[in-house]
Write a protein that holds these residues in place. Structure first.
Motif, PDB file in Angstrom:
ATOM      1  N   THR A 109      -6.431   6.929   6.528  1.00 43.74           N
ATOM      2  CA  THR A 109      -5.299   7.484   5.782  1.00 43.74           C
ATOM      3  C   THR A 109      -4.040   6.734   6.174  1.00 43.74           C
ATOM      4  N   ILE A 110      -3.332   6.248   5.190  1.00 42.74           N
ATOM      5  CA  ILE A 110      -2.039   5.597   5.432  1.00 42.74           C
ATOM      6  C   ILE A 110      -0.987   6.694   5.431  1.00 42.74           C
ATOM      7  N   LEU A 111      -0.266   6.796   6.535  1.00 44.66           N
ATOM      8  CA  LEU A 111       0.794   7.805   6.632  1.00 44.66           C
ATOM      9  C   LEU A 111       2.127   7.275   6.136  1.00 44.66           C
ATOM     10  N   ILE A 130      -6.596  -3.470   5.434  1.00 44.14           N
ATOM     11  CA  ILE A 130      -6.603  -2.120   4.877  1.00 44.14           C
ATOM     12  C   ILE A 130      -6.204  -2.231   3.424  1.00 44.14           C
ATOM     13  N   GLU A 131      -6.959  -1.563   2.572  1.00 41.90           N
ATOM     14  CA  GLU A 131      -6.691  -1.586   1.135  1.00 41.90           C
ATOM     15  C   GLU A 131      -6.996  -0.217   0.538  1.00 41.90           C
ATOM     16  N   SER A 132      -6.597  -0.036  -0.698  1.00 36.72           N
ATOM     17  CA  SER A 132      -6.973   1.183  -1.415  1.00 36.72           C
ATOM     18  C   SER A 132      -8.494   1.202  -1.542  1.00 36.72           C
ATOM     19  N   PRO A 133      -9.088   2.381  -1.638  1.00 36.04           N
ATOM     20  CA  PRO A 133     -10.547   2.431  -1.776  1.00 36.04           C
ATOM     21  C   PRO A 133     -11.059   1.596  -2.950  1.00 36.04           C
ATOM     22  N   LYS A 134     -10.356   1.648  -4.069  1.00 39.33           N
ATOM     23  CA  LYS A 134     -10.789   0.904  -5.254  1.00 39.33           C
ATOM     24  C   LYS A 134     -10.740  -0.609  -5.011  1.00 39.33           C
ATOM     25  N   ALA A 135      -9.652  -1.088  -4.409  1.00 34.47           N
ATOM     26  CA  ALA A 135      -9.516  -2.520  -4.151  1.00 34.47           C
ATOM     27  C   ALA A 135     -10.535  -2.992  -3.116  1.00 34.47           C
ATOM     28  N   ILE A 175     -12.848 -16.753   4.552  1.00 31.14           N
ATOM     29  CA  ILE A 175     -12.683 -15.335   4.224  1.00 31.14           C
ATOM     30  C   ILE A 175     -11.209 -14.973   4.176  1.00 31.14           C
ATOM     31  N   PHE A 176     -10.436 -15.437   5.148  1.00 34.07           N
ATOM     32  CA  PHE A 176      -9.002 -15.155   5.185  1.00 34.07           C
ATOM     33  C   PHE A 176      -8.324 -15.680   3.921  1.00 34.07           C
ATOM     34  N   THR A 177      -8.668 -16.895   3.514  1.00 31.71           N
ATOM     35  CA  THR A 177      -8.126 -17.478   2.289  1.00 31.71           C
ATOM     36  C   THR A 177      -8.541 -16.667   1.071  1.00 31.71           C
ATOM     37  N   TYR A 178      -9.808 -16.265   1.017  1.00 32.01           N
ATOM     38  CA  TYR A 178     -10.298 -15.448  -0.094  1.00 32.01           C
ATOM     39  C   TYR A 178      -9.476 -14.155  -0.209  1.00 32.01           C
ATOM     40  N   LEU A 179      -9.245 -13.481   0.905  1.00 35.51           N
ATOM     41  CA  LEU A 179      -8.490 -12.226   0.878  1.00 35.51           C
ATOM     42  C   LEU A 179      -7.070 -12.456   0.374  1.00 35.51           C
ATOM     43  N   ARG A 180      -6.449 -13.512   0.831  1.00 35.49           N
ATOM     44  CA  ARG A 180      -5.070 -13.816   0.398  1.00 35.49           C
ATOM     45  C   ARG A 180      -5.027 -14.143  -1.095  1.00 35.49           C
ATOM     46  N   GLU A 181      -5.979 -14.943  -1.548  1.00 30.90           N
ATOM     47  CA  GLU A 181      -6.010 -15.329  -2.965  1.00 30.90           C
ATOM     48  C   GLU A 181      -6.356 -14.161  -3.878  1.00 30.90           C
ATOM     49  N   HIS A 182      -6.994 -13.129  -3.347  1.00 34.07           N
ATOM     50  CA  HIS A 182      -7.394 -11.983  -4.166  1.00 34.07           C
ATOM     51  C   HIS A 182      -6.472 -10.778  -3.993  1.00 34.07           C
ATOM     52  N   GLY A 183      -5.244 -11.022  -3.510  1.00 34.49           N
ATOM     53  CA  GLY A 183      -4.200 -10.010  -3.536  1.00 34.49           C
ATOM     54  C   GLY A 183      -4.270  -8.925  -2.485  1.00 34.49           C
ATOM     55  N   VAL A 184      -5.024  -9.135  -1.404  1.00 38.01           N
ATOM     56  CA  VAL A 184      -5.055  -8.123  -0.353  1.00 38.01           C
ATOM     57  C   VAL A 184      -3.645  -7.974   0.213  1.00 38.01           C
ATOM     58  N   ALA A 185      -3.242  -6.730   0.469  1.00 36.73           N
ATOM     59  CA  ALA A 185      -1.874  -6.446   0.913  1.00 36.73           C
ATOM     60  C   ALA A 185      -1.548  -7.126   2.238  1.00 36.73           C
ATOM     61  N   GLY A 186      -2.532  -7.327   3.089  1.00 35.55           N
ATOM     62  CA  GLY A 186      -2.314  -7.991   4.368  1.00 35.55           C
ATOM     63  C   GLY A 186      -3.622  -8.042   5.135  1.00 35.55           C
ATOM     64  N   LEU A 230       0.839  -1.182   0.000  1.00 34.70           N
ATOM     65  CA  LEU A 230       0.000   0.000   0.000  1.00 34.70           C
ATOM     66  C   LEU A 230       0.879   1.240   0.000  1.00 34.70           C
ATOM     67  N   THR A 231       0.350   2.327  -0.512  1.00 30.55           N
ATOM     68  CA  THR A 231       1.091   3.574  -0.556  1.00 30.55           C
ATOM     69  C   THR A 231       0.396   4.595   0.340  1.00 30.55           C
ATOM     70  N   PRO A 232       1.143   5.579   0.836  1.00 29.36           N
ATOM     71  CA  PRO A 232       0.513   6.608   1.664  1.00 29.36           C
ATOM     72  C   PRO A 232      -0.630   7.291   0.912  1.00 29.36           C
ATOM     73  N   GLY A 233      -1.674   7.595   1.656  1.00 31.47           N
ATOM     74  CA  GLY A 233      -2.833   8.254   1.068  1.00 31.47           C
ATOM     75  C   GLY A 233      -4.125   7.651   1.592  1.00 31.47           C
ATOM     76  N   LEU A 234      -5.211   7.969   0.928  1.00 27.54           N
ATOM     77  CA  LEU A 234      -6.515   7.486   1.356  1.00 27.54           C
ATOM     78  C   LEU A 234      -6.614   5.971   1.189  1.00 27.54           C
ATOM     79  N   ALA A 235      -7.320   5.350   2.122  1.00 27.08           N
ATOM     80  CA  ALA A 235      -7.505   3.896   2.102  1.00 27.08           C
ATOM     81  C   ALA A 235      -8.800   3.575   2.831  1.00 27.08           C
ATOM     82  N   LYS A 236      -9.154   2.295   2.840  1.00 29.54           N
ATOM     83  CA  LYS A 236     -10.313   1.820   3.593  1.00 29.54           C
ATOM     84  C   LYS A 236      -9.871   0.676   4.494  1.00 29.54           C
ATOM     85  N   LYS A 237     -10.320   0.735   5.742  1.00 27.92           N
ATOM     86  CA  LYS A 237     -10.092  -0.346   6.691  1.00 27.92           C
ATOM     87  C   LYS A 237     -11.383  -1.129   6.794  1.00 27.92           C
TER      88      LYS A 237
END
Length: 119
Positions: free
Chosen positions: A108-110, A80-85, A33-44, A6-13
């Protein structure tokens, strides 16, 4: 799919509140759900197991109680991911959740830093 940092800026938790023993198709719901998130590229993502809690029925469930109180213990999954993701993941997450609550907060990711994994 590899997750990008993730990069600094707006995000969604996104926080998903579940019962630990809610089952799903092949496993417990929190694992699916945890497996789904991992398989779909969530940053963490993080699974959090609170010591106790109560839900809409107001019955306390605690890891320190009697056997009945230790049923339906709470579990949370947060990421936490970008709003789009995050927005792209939410429809499928809503379909997966059969018992629980999904909460979304703008944040906001600082700063984000990751050390290289040892080989």
């Amino acid at each position: 799919m590899a997750a990008d940092m993730l990069t600094p800026g707006l995000a969604k938790k996104v926080t998903i509140h579940l019962n630990e023993d809610t089952s799903a198709g092949h496993d417990f719901l929190y694992n699916e759900i945890f497996t789904y998130l991992r398989e779909h590229g969530v940053a963490g993502a993080t699974i959090i197991r609170p010591q106790s809690g109560f839900g809409s029925h107001h019955r306390v469930h605690s890891s320190e109680g009697n056997t009945a109180d230790r049923e339906h213990l709470p579990v949370r999954i947060e990421f936490i991911e970008s709003p789009k993701a995050a927005d792209a993941l939410l429809p499928a997450l809503c379909e997966l959740i059969t018992d629980g609550l999904i909460e979304v907060q703008e944040t906001t990711i600082l700063k984000t830093v990751a050390r290289e994994e040892p080989r």
